[in-house]
Structure formats: C-alpha cells, structure tokens
Enzyme design. Structure first.
Site, short mmCIF file in Angstrom:
data_model
loop_
_atom_site.label_atom_id
_atom_site.label_comp_id
_atom_site.label_asym_id
_atom_site.label_seq_id
_atom_site.Cartn_x
_atom_site.Cartn_y
_atom_site.Cartn_z
N GLY A 177 0.76 -1.20 0.12
CA GLY A 177 0.00 0.20 -0.14
C GLY A 177 0.54 1.19 0.39
N CYS A 178 1.59 0.93 0.97
CA CYS A 178 2.69 2.40 1.00
C CYS A 178 3.62 2.35 -0.68
CB CYS A 178 3.87 1.83 2.31
SG CYS A 178 2.26 1.73 3.65
N THR A 179 3.97 1.78 -1.33
CA THR A 179 4.51 2.19 -1.84
C THR A 179 3.37 2.79 -3.14
OG1 THR A 179 6.15 -0.15 -1.86
CG2 THR A 179 5.55 0.31 -3.96
#
Length: 151
Positions: free
Chosen positions: A45-47
């Site tokens: 998700g953060c990527t």
C-alpha cells in the site's frame, strides 16, 4: 489533539533520506506543502501511494507545492525505498512518532500507523486533511484538487 482544517500546522524538524534536517518552516512563505504520513517503506500500500505521488510530482511542483512523506522508518530505509522506486521528493524519518503525534494522526485498526495526508498552504495553514488507509491513490487526487482550489 488532532489537527483540523484551518489550524496552523505545527513546525517540526526531522532527518531526510539523505540525513539532512528538514523543517516545515523551510517551506513557509515559499510554497505549499503536501505532507503524507504512511505506515512503512516498501509495503504494497505504501509503495502504491508513494509511486502515485511520484507519478504526479511534476503536477505538484507546477501547482507550487512540495511533497513530503513521513513514516517511522530510518533514513537508511527511506534512502533505499526512494532509490528503488525513484521517488523524487523528501522522505522524513519520524522514528519515535513525535510528529505523527503532533499532527494527531490516528492509528489504523488501532495498531498500524495511520495513512493521512495534509495540504498546508504557504502560510502554514492546514487546508485539507485526507484520511484513508486503503484508497492509496486518492491521497494524490484529493491533494491536487485542494491545491487547485487554494490558488
């Protein structure tokens, strides 16, 4: 206490992925700042969120804004993450979550660091807050919409 739209964003100083100290006040009077808090480097998700900011970075610059990502990861982790995904913006290391607490970023599911984006104008006033743990790309579109409206 969590920040609200219309509040003055608290100043902070944190180390970046290159090790230099970066403060919110470095940008005041010069440009708007989009500060996005995210849980962890190199997670799916953060990527996705960071790459969405990367893909729109030129649009943010044209809108007169700087993008800053903040998580609890170390500067070394940020350096690796930024290099791997060619992230052109600043990543700051908030290892003890002091800035996360200062902004009042809530946890997701009570345990994960929250995913919240703040659009802060040139004067340091919070213009928009977007809180969504799972709609990663909306952090970018919501921020750009706000920057357009603030112009």
């Amino acid at each position: 206490m969590a920040l609200k739209v219309g509040d003055r964003a608290p100043d902070f100083t944190l180390p970046s992925q290159s090790g230099e100290k970066v403060s919110l006040s470095d940008f005041l009077g010069k440009k708007a700042v989009v500060v996005y808090f995210y849980p962890k480097d190199d997670t799916p998700g953060c990527t996705a969120e960071s790459c969405a900011f990367r893909d729109s970075y030129e649009v943010f610059k044209q809108a007169g804004a700087e993008v800053i990502g903040i998580s609890g990861d170390s500067p070394q982790s940020h350096q690796s993450f930024a290099s791997k995904y060619k992230l052109p913006f600043i990543l700051l290391s908030d290892t003890n979550n002091q800035v996360r607490k200062l902004f009042g970023v809530p946890a997701t599911l009570f345990i994960l660091p929250g995913r919240v984006t703040y659009v802060i104008d040139q004067e340091g006033i919070v213009k928009h807050i977007f809180d969504s743990a799972f709609d990663f790309k909306a952090h970018v579109s919501e921020s750009l919409k706000t920057l357009e409206a603030v112009k």
